[in-house]
Design an enzyme around this catalytic site. Structure first.
Site, PDB file in Angstrom:
ATOM      1  N   ARG A 239      30.783  76.721  95.991  1.00  0.00           N
ATOM      2  CA  ARG A 239      30.854  77.944  96.545  1.00  0.00           C
ATOM      3  C   ARG A 239      30.025  77.924  97.796  1.00  0.00           C
ATOM      4  O   ARG A 239      28.830  77.457  98.370  1.00  0.00           O
ATOM      5  CB  ARG A 239      30.454  79.627  95.735  1.00  0.00           C
ATOM      6  CG  ARG A 239      31.688  79.415  95.102  1.00  0.00           C
ATOM      7  CD  ARG A 239      32.522  80.405  95.227  1.00  0.00           C
ATOM      8  NE  ARG A 239      33.825  80.821  94.542  1.00  0.00           N
ATOM      9  CZ  ARG A 239      34.662  80.102  93.316  1.00  0.00           C
ATOM     10  NH1 ARG A 239      35.184  78.611  93.895  1.00  0.00           N
ATOM     11  NH2 ARG A 239      35.275  80.925  92.858  1.00  0.00           N
ATOM     12  N   GLU A 268      35.773  83.611 103.818  1.00  0.00           N
ATOM     13  CA  GLU A 268      37.251  82.550 103.211  1.00  0.00           C
ATOM     14  C   GLU A 268      38.146  83.124 103.892  1.00  0.00           C
ATOM     15  O   GLU A 268      38.432  84.264 102.982  1.00  0.00           O
ATOM     16  CB  GLU A 268      37.048  81.508 102.266  1.00  0.00           C
ATOM     17  CG  GLU A 268      36.267  80.324 102.387  1.00  0.00           C
ATOM     18  CD  GLU A 268      36.365  79.445 101.313  1.00  0.00           C
ATOM     19  OE1 GLU A 268      37.410  79.898 100.777  1.00  0.00           O
ATOM     20  OE2 GLU A 268      35.837  78.438 101.149  1.00  0.00           O
ATOM     21  N   HIS A 297      39.027  74.864 101.292  1.00  0.00           N
ATOM     22  CA  HIS A 297      39.262  75.550  99.512  1.00  0.00           C
ATOM     23  C   HIS A 297      40.544  75.060  98.912  1.00  0.00           C
ATOM     24  O   HIS A 297      40.784  75.611  98.323  1.00  0.00           O
ATOM     25  CB  HIS A 297      39.233  76.847  98.955  1.00  0.00           C
ATOM     26  CG  HIS A 297      39.045  77.106  98.181  1.00  0.00           C
ATOM     27  ND1 HIS A 297      37.290  78.233  98.506  1.00  0.00           N
ATOM     28  CD2 HIS A 297      38.159  76.770  97.329  1.00  0.00           C
ATOM     29  CE1 HIS A 297      36.919  78.887  96.907  1.00  0.00           C
ATOM     30  NE2 HIS A 297      37.531  77.910  96.121  1.00  0.00           N
TER      31      HIS A 297
END
Length: 335
Positions: A239, A268, A297
């Site tokens: 994360r 994000e 991601h």
């Protein structure tokens, strides 16, 4: 009859969910990628169970879900959910911790090796205008694996998979995870650090595999990064907010950190003003040549993992909402 809401319209139909949940459950869908705030009140009011993939579920929206009993986060991380507010309402929170274990582990080790073998470095140099000389370049990035210590922060499913992969490549592997019982290190044939500081002080390549919690948010700031061995590589597929990207930029600039691979960012998708490190990367500033790899991601993604998300999410909803089991339940007191 119970009702389960899939608010994002992720799939063409709900046939698979209906098969897994059975005839006593009605599956309804929302309209698309807009947030929970954009769902019609009437749809929210029907939901006994709720799937969450990309959406965020703030406490301010829970009054619109008067029947809600179970939320299944379709992924590993559960920082998108207001867990204290859900706990106060008595709503059970679950995740799907095992859908993309191999993919994320492969991605993390691939980032580390792409940096440590100079693949990104030589790739960037050979496509420069003009291209670099046709020869290797000496760099602090390029090191023999068996002479390096591979440090892992968080030894859950993914961290364990990374440890096995790194060990297979010849790295000495050490981890820090204060929540695991004694003996895990012996079972895997790796070393264990007693503290974060002890881990960082002996690490040449660091891979982050911790959840985002109150404890881990901002855990790796500039001061922590400077505890790493000179010429270290940092990989984050966990994360974004765990790692201070401004501190990382400072350590990259002065060379204390040789390279970094980031699949996650503090926000994000990134929005203006984006972090200075990301701006420099996108501008292809020379000081980052071959030293920074960014992926959006995407570490979890294969068609197989995406299918697993759907199946395992529906199975978790069935087990918890219908059968009262505790599979993949995140306890309210979990940090």
């Amino acid at each position: 009859m119970l009702t389960v809401l899939e608010p994002e319209g992720l799939y063409p139909d709900t046939t698979l969910e209906e098969e897994i949940l059975g005839p006593g459950v009605r599956v309804i869908r929302g309209g698309g990628p807009g947030g929970v705030e954009e769902l019609p009140d009437a749809l929210c009011a029907e939901a006994d169970g709720l799937f969450i993939f990309r959406h965020w579920l703030p406490g301010s929206q829970l009054h619109r879900f008067p029947k809600l009993k179970v939320v299944v986060r379709m992924g590993v991380g559960y920082d998108r959910l207001d867990r204290p507010a859900l706990a106060a309402r008595g709503v059970t929170v679950c995740n799907v911790p095992d859908y993309g274990t191999t993919e994320v582990a492969d991605h993390a080790v691939a980032l580390a090796l792409t940096l440590r073998r100079g693949i990104a470095l030589h790739h960037d140099l050979q496509r420069a205008d003009p291209p670099a000389e046709w020869r290797y370049l000496d760099s602090p990035l390029v090191q023999r694996a068996s002479e390096q210590t591979f440090g892992i922060l968080g030894l859950g499913r993914i961290g364990t998979a990374v440890a096995l992969r790194a060990k297979a490549f010849g790295f000495r592997v050490v981890f820090f995870d204060p929540y695991l019982p004694n003996g895990v290190d012996r079972a895997l044939g790796i070393a264990r650090a007693r503290s974060l500081e002890e881990l960082l002080a002996q690490t040449d390549t660091l891979s982050i595999h911790a959840p985002l919690t109150r404890t881990t948010r901002g855990l790796l700031d500039e001061a922590a990064l400077r505890l790493l061995r000179p010429g270290a590589v940092v990989v984050n597929t966990a994360r974004g907010p765990i790692l201070d990207v401004d501190g990382l930029a400072a350590c990259l600039r002065d060379g204390h950190i040789a390279g970094a691979g980031l699949d996650v960012l503090p926000q994000e998708p990134p929005v203006a003003p984006i972090p200075a490190l990301l701006a420099a990367y996108r501008a292809r500033e020379p000081w980052l040549t071959g030293r920074l790899i960014v992926t959006p991601h995407s570490a979890f993604h294969t068609p197989h993992a995406f299918a697993d998300i759907r199946i395992k999410s529906a199975e978790t909803m069935r087990d918890v909402l219908l059968e009262g089991r505790h599979n993949n339940v995140i306890m309210p007191e979990a940090d």
